[in-house]
Design a protein around this motif. Structure first.
Motif, PDB file in Angstrom:
ATOM      1  N   LYS A   1      -4.345   4.386  -4.312  1.00  0.00           N
ATOM      2  CA  LYS A   1      -3.325   3.676  -3.527  1.00  0.00           C
ATOM      3  C   LYS A   1      -3.523   3.906  -2.033  1.00  0.00           C
ATOM      4  CE  LYS A   1       0.167   5.300  -5.966  1.00  0.00           C
ATOM      5  NZ  LYS A   1       1.584   5.566  -6.348  1.00  0.00           N
ATOM      6  N   ARG A   2      -3.906   5.111  -1.662  1.00  0.00           N
ATOM      7  CA  ARG A   2      -4.081   5.433  -0.237  1.00  0.00           C
ATOM      8  C   ARG A   2      -5.259   4.668   0.357  1.00  0.00           C
ATOM      9  NH1 ARG A   2      -1.964  10.450   1.374  1.00  0.00           N
ATOM     10  NH2 ARG A   2      -2.996  10.059   3.382  1.00  0.00           N
ATOM     11  N   ILE A   3      -6.377   4.639  -0.325  1.00  0.00           N
ATOM     12  CA  ILE A   3      -7.535   3.978   0.284  1.00  0.00           C
ATOM     13  C   ILE A   3      -7.381   2.460   0.262  1.00  0.00           C
ATOM     14  CG2 ILE A   3      -9.031   5.912  -0.350  1.00  0.00           C
ATOM     15  CD1 ILE A   3     -10.366   4.057  -2.408  1.00  0.00           C
ATOM     16  N   ARG A   4      -6.604   1.929  -0.684  1.00  0.00           N
ATOM     17  CA  ARG A   4      -6.394   0.483  -0.743  1.00  0.00           C
ATOM     18  C   ARG A   4      -5.520  -0.020   0.411  1.00  0.00           C
ATOM     19  NH1 ARG A   4     -10.398  -0.599  -2.475  1.00  0.00           N
ATOM     20  NH2 ARG A   4     -10.974  -1.206  -4.580  1.00  0.00           N
ATOM     21  N   GLU A   5      -4.893   0.899   1.145  1.00  0.00           N
ATOM     22  CA  GLU A   5      -4.124   0.492   2.319  1.00  0.00           C
ATOM     23  C   GLU A   5      -5.030   0.004   3.438  1.00  0.00           C
ATOM     24  OE1 GLU A   5      -1.826   3.889   3.375  1.00  0.00           O
ATOM     25  OE2 GLU A   5      -0.539   3.795   1.595  1.00  0.00           O
ATOM     26  N   THR A   6      -6.292   0.429   3.421  1.00  0.00           N
ATOM     27  CA  THR A   6      -7.192   0.093   4.527  1.00  0.00           C
ATOM     28  C   THR A   6      -8.555  -0.436   4.096  1.00  0.00           C
ATOM     29  OG1 THR A   6      -7.995   2.384   4.611  1.00  0.00           O
ATOM     30  CG2 THR A   6      -6.130   1.825   6.012  1.00  0.00           C
ATOM     31  N   SER A   7      -8.882  -0.359   2.816  1.00  0.00           N
ATOM     32  CA  SER A   7     -10.257  -0.653   2.406  1.00  0.00           C
ATOM     33  C   SER A   7     -10.329  -1.450   1.111  1.00  0.00           C
ATOM     34  CB  SER A   7     -11.035   0.662   2.218  1.00  0.00           C
ATOM     35  OG  SER A   7     -12.332   0.421   1.702  1.00  0.00           O
ATOM     36  N   PHE A   8     -11.364  -2.326   1.025  1.00  0.00           N
ATOM     37  CA  PHE A   8     -11.646  -3.071  -0.196  1.00  0.00           C
ATOM     38  C   PHE A   8     -12.895  -2.540  -0.902  1.00  0.00           C
ATOM     39  CE2 PHE A   8      -9.448  -6.430   2.364  1.00  0.00           C
ATOM     40  CZ  PHE A   8      -8.322  -6.511   1.569  1.00  0.00           C
ATOM     41  N   VAL A   9     -13.336  -1.344  -0.542  1.00  0.00           N
ATOM     42  CA  VAL A   9     -14.544  -0.791  -1.153  1.00  0.00           C
ATOM     43  C   VAL A   9     -14.413  -0.814  -2.677  1.00  0.00           C
ATOM     44  CG1 VAL A   9     -13.696   1.595  -1.099  1.00  0.00           C
ATOM     45  CG2 VAL A   9     -16.146   1.161  -1.100  1.00  0.00           C
ATOM     46  N   PRO A  10     -15.464  -1.185  -3.413  1.00  0.00           N
ATOM     47  CA  PRO A  10     -15.381  -1.177  -4.879  1.00  0.00           C
ATOM     48  C   PRO A  10     -15.074   0.214  -5.419  1.00  0.00           C
ATOM     49  CG  PRO A  10     -17.343  -2.363  -4.150  1.00  0.00           C
ATOM     50  CD  PRO A  10     -16.769  -1.691  -2.936  1.00  0.00           C
ATOM     51  N   VAL A  11     -14.160   0.267  -6.394  1.00  0.00           N
ATOM     52  CA  VAL A  11     -13.781   1.527  -7.030  1.00  0.00           C
ATOM     53  C   VAL A  11     -13.962   1.390  -8.538  1.00  0.00           C
ATOM     54  CG1 VAL A  11     -11.926   3.169  -7.488  1.00  0.00           C
ATOM     55  CG2 VAL A  11     -12.126   2.117  -5.223  1.00  0.00           C
ATOM     56  N   LEU A  12     -14.743   2.276  -9.109  1.00  0.00           N
ATOM     57  CA  LEU A  12     -14.971   2.315 -10.551  1.00  0.00           C
ATOM     58  C   LEU A  12     -14.313   3.577 -11.095  1.00  0.00           C
ATOM     59  CD1 LEU A  12     -16.364   1.410 -13.186  1.00  0.00           C
ATOM     60  CD2 LEU A  12     -18.434   2.561 -12.401  1.00  0.00           C
TER      61      LEU A  12
END
Length: 231
Positions: A66-77
């Motif tokens: 949730k925290r990184i999705r505030e600023t980034s669209f980097v792929p997460v697996l």
């Protein structure tokens, strides 16, 4: 240029195993063993993909995501031993791009990493010349250069998977896609009839672009077949 991957996994044996295989695939790999260290690293050093365990000390995987999705669209697996559909749904709903359950095949994990990075990088400005960089349908606008979308002039935040799904529909506005076709085109993987992953992404996308997600104007369900854009 080597792609950079951050592995967030508190099991050091798993972390070392995955690191070894990814380095053999010519990736640069960084590791973090708890959510707080992972977040500190992520905020200070750009990476191309995150491999994320859910059950982490200090800051759990869901909160990190949730925290990184505030600023980034980097792929997460997501890689996790929590196999219930609820956990999969929550993980994907918070913006994860894919999910693999422990125990997993390292070869399968490596293939999914390659696929996720390929999907994320193929939507840069050098997209196919046959398409305009700005696609519109009704009040919905998709900008392929800036990886952004608007509805009625208002910006909406999309995950990379949501962007890919919307791009597929908007570049093929009269076409009906079966769930199998969508899974193969977006996930670049074989479809085994597990609809959970696709359904979660469609639901989340509708919540972002539809005025009334239960009566959608943009992404319509064609019962017994799949989905299409508009009427």
């Amino acid at each position: 240029m080597q792609k950079k991957i951050l592995i967030v996994e508190d099991d050091k044996e798993i972390s070392e195993l995955v690191t070894s295989h990814l380095e053999q695939e010519n990736f640069t790999v960084f590791t973090a063993f708890d959510g707080e260290k992972a977040l500190q690293f992520f905020e200070n050093k750009p990476v191309d993909l995150v491999l994320l365990d859910l059950m982490l000390p200090k800051l759990n995987g869901m909160d990190f995501l949730k925290r990184i999705r505030e600023t980034s669209f980097v792929p997460v697996l997501i890689i996790s031993a929590k196999e219930s559909d609820v956990d999969k749904t929550l993980g994907l709903g918070f913006g994860a791009d894919d999910y693999i359950s422990k125990p997993f095949s390292v070869m399968e994990l490596t293939a999914r990493v390659h696929a996720a990075i390929r999907r994320a990088t193929q939507y840069l400005p050098e997209v196919a010349d046959s398409y305009s960089n700005i696609i519109q349908f009704k009040a919905l606008t998709l900008d392929l250069d800036t990886f952004s979308a608007q509805v009625n002039g208002k910006s909406i935040q999309l995950t990379s998977k949501e962007f890919h799904i919307l791009k597929l529909f908007m570049q093929n506005q009269s076409r009906v896609f079966t769930k199998e076709q969508m899974y193969q085109l977006i996930w670049e993987d074989d479809y085994y009839g597990n609809e959970n992953v696709l359904n979660v992404h469609i639901r989340r996308l509708r919540e972002k672009i539809e005025g009334d997600p239960s009566n959608p104007l943009y992404i319509r369900t064609i019962w017994g077949i799949g989905y299409k854009l508009g009427e």
